[in-house]
Scaffold this active site. Structure first.
Site, short mmCIF file in Angstrom:
data_model
loop_
_atom_site.label_atom_id
_atom_site.label_comp_id
_atom_site.label_asym_id
_atom_site.label_seq_id
_atom_site.Cartn_x
_atom_site.Cartn_y
_atom_site.Cartn_z
N HIS A 1 0.84 -1.20 0.00
CA HIS A 1 0.00 0.00 0.00
C HIS A 1 0.87 1.25 0.00
CE1 HIS A 1 -3.78 -2.17 0.70
NE2 HIS A 1 -3.00 -3.04 1.32
N TRP B 1 -5.98 -2.79 14.91
CA TRP B 1 -6.50 -2.10 13.71
C TRP B 1 -6.73 -0.61 13.97
CZ3 TRP B 1 -6.97 -2.92 8.59
CH2 TRP B 1 -6.76 -4.22 8.13
N PHE C 1 -1.89 5.45 9.68
CA PHE C 1 -2.16 5.89 8.31
C PHE C 1 -2.48 7.38 8.26
CE2 PHE C 1 -3.11 1.53 6.64
CZ PHE C 1 -2.34 1.64 5.51
N HIS D 1 -8.66 -7.58 -2.18
CA HIS D 1 -8.39 -8.13 -0.85
C HIS D 1 -9.59 -9.03 -0.56
CE1 HIS D 1 -5.59 -4.80 -0.17
NE2 HIS D 1 -5.24 -5.35 0.98
N GLU E 1 -9.28 -11.87 4.34
CA GLU E 1 -8.32 -11.49 5.38
C GLU E 1 -9.10 -11.54 6.70
OE1 GLU E 1 -6.86 -7.50 5.07
OE2 GLU E 1 -5.17 -7.82 6.41
N HIS F 1 -4.28 -11.57 0.25
CA HIS F 1 -4.30 -12.37 1.49
C HIS F 1 -4.91 -13.76 1.31
CE1 HIS F 1 -2.63 -9.25 3.94
NE2 HIS F 1 -3.54 -8.40 3.51
N ASP G 1 2.56 -6.10 2.19
CA ASP G 1 1.37 -5.37 2.60
C ASP G 1 1.68 -3.92 3.04
OD1 ASP G 1 -1.34 -5.09 2.84
OD2 ASP G 1 -1.56 -6.27 4.66
N ASP G 2 2.16 -3.76 4.27
CA ASP G 2 2.41 -2.41 4.81
C ASP G 2 3.78 -2.37 5.50
OD1 ASP G 2 -0.33 -1.13 4.43
OD2 ASP G 2 -0.83 -2.97 5.48
ZN ZN Z 1 -3.35 -5.03 1.92
#
Ligand code: ZN
Ligand code: NAG
Ligand code: NAG
Length: 502
Positions: free
Chosen positions: A107, A197, A204, A349, A352, A377, A434-435
């Site tokens: 991302h 999360w 972010f 996605h 996940e 994922h 991913d991140d």
């Molecule tokens: Zn992702």
């Protein structure tokens, strides 16, 4: 159920063996053959290794045996604790040198290491910071004192705060902590998926004000490609919302500006690094949006793909699946391209989640029904036999991001990751990160380590690695002639890697 000739033969031989030759003891030759047959099904199981590759493979196998008997075993513990152990691993240093092909699931907001964000971006002039009531931060570049906005009333120059701090290094470290999930004691900091999360979304938002400053975006993308290239990656497919960017005087640029900037930076990077193949964008929007907003986004994506066919690979929906809207919820928006008679490749996605049987759990099947090109994922795929069959038949690769799954609390010991099933049966698979900046990784080597040592176990070998790297080009969105070019470039790098390492 369809029984292949091959399975029927095995059954026959076993039966014969039991009724005639053998007493109680299974025939060792038979056993050997079955073991080889099973091994041939795994990722890389049909790859034939050269003599040099076999030597390297034997070396890797010995290293892996040593590493698997060590305690603590890195894939079994949280990545934040495992990271220093992995950095000392000989397998890891080989993986860093290995040409890994492309990174297909990253991302844009977490492409670049937080060290660079803090040490480079927040050191630029006119950088303001504000602390929100929920103990997050926002950044903003501005030529004059910013007006209150978002949750922010009181903006201060980072420069001033840093000058006032007792220790500027401590100050910088505290900024970094706002931009990443990385922490010393992850189990204490993140007791549940909801909490991890929440921090994820906050990080972010914190990075957004830095990254969407127009002059920063240019350097940021270049730095991102640099970090990948340094880890021997030659291609990128970046998921990006193409946020609007802003100048110091408040001028706003639209999505097309971001897309053009991405294209220019990529061209510049390839000119500076001829062994880098390129980069493309998967336009992504958040699954918190409504149907009509996603419809608009889909139409925009169709238009942008028409205008920038070399850059735009397709479309995806992002954000936490468990608390977000399902693909089926967006069905009217997602069927627009087909209804309009145009193609917009999807890279959804899906799966996940560990909440089996929920509506979210159906995203994998729906992704396939909407003809997704790959599955992001696919953590739940192993539990969906029909979807798994479909994805295999249609060559829809799963983008496996092991460290992401562990940090976001789908699995704690990576030896238990469901992708072990996919790897053992040779399901189309690529490895990604991913991140990276949020998880404290860079490039793909950490995720390759987890997939190779933790998920694949002792039976994953050099052929597995080779197939995974080749897959990242084979299952990319590149047109066939560029895949050819990419594979030739990759093979050259691979041959050098093998001869240097064996
Ligand atoms: Zn992702
Ligand atoms: C930040 O990075 C850019 C581009 O790589 C470089 O030109 C600039 O000098 C760096 N700035 C700081 C403050 O390190
Ligand atoms: C998916 O592909 C099939 C077969 O090519 C096609 O008939 C169908 O319209 C596609 N569906 C969507 C939603 O694009």
């Amino acid at each position: 159920m369809v029984i292949s000739i091959h399975q029927a033969m095995v059954a026959c031989v076993l039966l014969l063996c039991f009724v005639t030759v053998c007493t109680g003891m299974p025939d060792p030759a038979q056993r050997d053959m079955l073991m080889r047959q099973e091994a041939s099904r795994q990722t890389g199981g049909r790859v034939i290794l050269t003599a040099a590759e076999q030597r390297l493979d034997a070396h890797l196998h010995r290293l892996k045996e040593q590493e698997m008997s060590a305690a603590p075993f890195p894939p079994a513990v949280h990545f934040f604790k495992a990271k220093p152990l992995i950095q000392q691993s000989s397998i890891f240093s080989l993986l860093r040198k290995m040409p890994k092909g492309g990174a297909l699931h990253i991302h844009s907001s977490s492409l670049v290491s937080v060290e660079w964000l803090v040490k480079n971006v927040t050191y630029r002039p006119h950088c303001y910071i504000c602390f929100t009531w929920d103990r997050s931060v926002r950044f903003l570049f501005s030529s004059r004192q910013p007006f209150p906005r978002w949750d922010c009333v009181y903006w201060q120059l980072v420069e001033t705060l840093r000058a006032k701090a007792k220790d500027p290094t401590d100050f910088d470290n505290s900024l970094m902590r706002h931009l990443t999930l990385f922490t010393e004691d992850p189990d204490k900091a993140y007791p549940s998926q909801d909490i991890v999360w929440e921090k994820f979304e906050k990080a972010f938002m914190a990075a957004a004000g830095l990254v969407t400053h127009a002059p920063v975006l240019r350097d940021y993308l270049y730095q991102g490609l640099e970090e990948l290239h340094r880890d021997n990656i030659m291609y990128l497919e970046l998921r990006s919302g193409l946020s609007r960017t802003y100048e110091l005087d408040g001028t706003i640029h639209d999505k097309v500006w971001s897309l053009k900037t991405f294209q220019e930076v990529t061209q510049q990077f390839v000119a500076d690094h001829p062994d880098f193949l390129g980069a493309r964008i998967i336009i992504s929007v958040h699954r918190a949006l409504g149907v009509s907003e996603v419809k608009t986004a889909v139409k925009e994506a169709i238009q942008m793909q028409r205008d920038f066919p070399e850059v735009v690979a397709g479309f995806d929906l992002v954000g936490r699946e468990d608390s977000g809207r399902t693909l089926w919820y967006f069905r009217e928006a997602l069927s627009l391209p087909a209804d309009l008679g145009v193609t917009l490749p999807y890279f959804f996605h899906a799966g996940e989640t560990d909440e089996e049987g929920t509506d979210v759990d159906q995203n994998i099947l729906d992704a396939l029904l909407f003809n997704t090109t790959r599955i992001g994922h696919g953590y739940a795929l192993a539990h969906h036999p029909l979807a798994k069959e479909l994805s295999r038949k249609r060559n829809v690769a799963v983008e496996l991001c092991p460290i992401s799954n562990q940090v976001l609390k789908l699995v704690s010991d990576l030896r238990n990751h469901p992708a072990a099933v996919l790897m053992s049966e040779g399901h189309p698979l690529v490895i990604s990160s991913d991140d990276p900046s949020l998880f404290g990784t860079t490039g793909l080597s950490y995720d390759f380590y987890q997939a190779f040592v933790g998920i694949g176990g002792l039976k994953a070998n050099l052929a597995t690695l080779k197939e995974l790297a080749v897959n990242s080009i084979r299952y990319s969105s590149l047109p066939p002639h560029l895949k050819e070019t990419g594979l030739v470039m990759w093979q050259n790098k691979w041959d050098i890697f093998v001869s240097d390492s064996s």
